[in-house]
Scaffold this motif. Structure first.
Motif, mmCIF file in Angstrom:
data_model
loop_
_atom_site.group_PDB
_atom_site.id
_atom_site.type_symbol
_atom_site.label_atom_id
_atom_site.label_comp_id
_atom_site.label_asym_id
_atom_site.label_seq_id
_atom_site.Cartn_x
_atom_site.Cartn_y
_atom_site.Cartn_z
ATOM 1 N N CYS A 108 -5.655 -0.495 -6.592
ATOM 2 C CA CYS A 108 -5.011 -1.390 -5.629
ATOM 3 C C CYS A 108 -4.688 -0.694 -4.319
ATOM 4 C CB CYS A 108 -3.759 -2.017 -6.254
ATOM 5 S SG CYS A 108 -4.154 -3.321 -7.449
ATOM 6 N N GLU A 109 -4.377 0.587 -4.340
ATOM 7 C CA GLU A 109 -4.190 1.308 -3.083
ATOM 8 C C GLU A 109 -5.493 1.283 -2.281
ATOM 9 O OE1 GLU A 109 -3.406 5.789 -1.337
ATOM 10 O OE2 GLU A 109 -2.878 5.405 -3.439
ATOM 11 N N LYS A 110 -6.613 1.472 -2.972
ATOM 12 C CA LYS A 110 -7.917 1.446 -2.297
ATOM 13 C C LYS A 110 -8.207 0.061 -1.724
ATOM 14 C CE LYS A 110 -12.775 2.652 -3.109
ATOM 15 N NZ LYS A 110 -13.444 1.396 -2.749
ATOM 16 N N ALA A 154 -6.079 -2.328 -0.945
ATOM 17 C CA ALA A 154 -5.165 -2.634 0.154
ATOM 18 C C ALA A 154 -5.597 -1.911 1.429
ATOM 19 C CB ALA A 154 -3.741 -2.228 -0.238
ATOM 20 N N THR A 155 -6.022 -0.673 1.291
ATOM 21 C CA THR A 155 -6.488 0.088 2.450
ATOM 22 C C THR A 155 -7.708 -0.576 3.070
ATOM 23 O OG1 THR A 155 -5.637 2.140 1.502
ATOM 24 C CG2 THR A 155 -7.316 2.348 3.195
ATOM 25 N N ARG A 160 0.832 -1.213 0.000
ATOM 26 C CA ARG A 160 0.000 0.000 0.000
ATOM 27 C C ARG A 160 0.860 1.254 0.000
ATOM 28 N NH1 ARG A 160 -2.549 1.336 5.504
ATOM 29 N NH2 ARG A 160 -0.325 1.773 5.758
ATOM 30 N N ASP A 161 1.885 1.280 0.833
ATOM 31 C CA ASP A 161 2.723 2.472 0.919
ATOM 32 C C ASP A 161 3.516 2.704 -0.364
ATOM 33 O OD1 ASP A 161 1.733 2.750 3.457
ATOM 34 O OD2 ASP A 161 3.559 2.061 4.479
#
Length: 415
Positions: free
Chosen positions: A404-406, A408-409, A27-28
């Motif tokens: 994918c950031e969403k 993963a969050t 995520r980071d």
């Protein structure tokens, strides 16, 4: 936390902690990559004189060709609009202004108002250069204006998108003569997976703009889904790019052609629509056949990475670039496997996401100038180091990163 693993895993708790720490890492890295990627396009691609975007950019962002490619104009408008709509840190006036300026360029120059056909490429100042006898320029025109309608609330963009959808469905389902393709004596009627798949993307886009449109396009959606599913062949062992309209395998190279990245993309699109339709059977087929089987067929077990094209009989494909590693199949695989894990909590899908992620961030990502390299040879060495061209622009990388950031969050429970 929202991470789950099967109870029968040996050392389940350490395994869970490792998955959790990796997901935080992913995520980071993706958040930083999205910021760096968008900085590249915001800094280098805007044409402040004539409008629209430059997409032919070198590794460090210099313009090497001023031709404007309409697939990429539409995709960049969509990307800016979706970021503005869905990612809080990009909800800024400069992002919306750039999206609106790109949308106005599209509406002023890209579409022929008499035929509704959209040009494939233009001069810098908007003069037509080339037109294709397909529907894809029109599809990305629609996607751009639909998402821009969400961002601005301006009804003219919504109206234009819906009118274009009417034309596209007419060309595909009723009469394609306006596309200008000659009917030659030896030509077979071919069900190309790209056509129903892109229409599914358009329907999902329009329903995102206005949820009530799902009922309007439900029959078209079901027709497209049936067309896409017919590409699963040989007892579910392969997904072929081209089949007959009655669901049979075609002869020759075109009939045996596989594009693993495209099949994987179809898988996550079908998964998204399966959720809209509450269809668990469709979801299983999408994940198991389109995503997982296509990945297993397409992964290069010697050098890593996903092959561009394959032949279902194991022959050398006719495409000379068949064994290259391109950026976008890896973007699609990352979306697909994180989505598959999120939907099933099957840790095998998380491991495959990790596998693709580690390969991609070793070979494609440019930490210095931002964005991804697009074209590697089979061994993973950079083949061409430009960041944008006639088909690579501000779309696949950014779409993967924001999606994918969403996810993963959400998986980490940190919304």
């Amino acid at each position: 936390m929202a991470i789950h693993c099967p109870d029968n895993l040996t050392n389940a708790q350490p395994h869970k902690l490792n998955m959790e720490s990796r997901l935080v890492e992913f995520r980071d890295k993706m958040a930083a990559d999205l910021d760096r990627t968008m900085e590249f396009w915001l800094k280098n691609s805007h044409d402040d004189k004539y409008g629209g975007f430059f997409t032919c950019l070198t590794r460090d962002g210099k313009v090497y060709d001023e031709t404007k490619y309409c697939w990429l104009q539409g995709r960049q408008v969509w990307t800016y609009s979706r970021l503005y709509n869905d990612v809080k840190r990009f909800h800024k006036p400069e992002i919306l202004d750039a999206a609106r300026n790109g949308g106005e360029f599209l509406m002023k120059y890209v579409k022929n108002p008499e035929t509704w056909k959209c040009y494939f490429s233009l001069t810098r100042d908007g003069k037509p250069l080339k037109i294709q006898r397909t529907i894809f320029s029109e599809c990305f025109y629609l996607m751009a204006l639909s998402e821009l309608a969400r961002a601005t609330g301006d009804p003219k963009y919504k109206t234009e998108a819906l009118k274009m959808m009417d034309k596209i469905l007419y060309w595909v389902r009723v009469d394609d003569t306006e596309l200008g393709r000659p009917k030659l004596a030896g030509m077979e009627s071919v069900n190309k997976m790209a056509i129903p798949m892109v229409i599914l993307c358009l329907i999902d886009q329009l329903v995102t703009m206005e949820p009530g449109l799902l009922d309007k396009y439900r029959s078209d959606m079901k027709w497209c889904i049936s067309q896409v599913l017919s590409h699963v062949q040989r007892d579910g062992k392969v997904v072929l790019e081209n089949v007959s309209f009655d669901g049979k395998e075609l002869p020759g190279c075109a009939g045996r052609l596989m594009n693993p990245g495209h099949a994987i993309e179809a898988g996550w699109v079908l998964t998204t629509l399966a959720n809209r339709l509450e269809d668990n059977t469709l979801k299983s087929i999408a994940i198991e056949k389109f995503i997982d089987t296509s990945f297993e067929n397409g992964w290069d077990k010697k050098y890593g990475g996903i092959f561009y094209f394959l032949d279902a009989d194991g022959l050398s494909p006719a495409q000379l670039e068949w064994n290259m590693k391109l950026w976008w199949p890896h973007n699609e695989a990352l979306i697909a496997f994180l989505m598959a894990y999120k939907e099933t909590k099957n840790s095998e899908y998380f491991q495959k996401f990790s596998k693709v992620f580690d390969y991609a961030y070793k070979h494609f990502v440019d930490d210095v100038h931002g964005e991804w390299f697009g074209y590697l040879d089979r061994r993973g060495e950079i083949n061409m180091d430009f960041k944008g061209g006639d088909y690579k622009g501000c779309f696949h990388v950014a779409r993967y990163l924001m999606m994918c950031e969403k996810m993963a969050t959400e998986l980490l429970g940190n919304e």
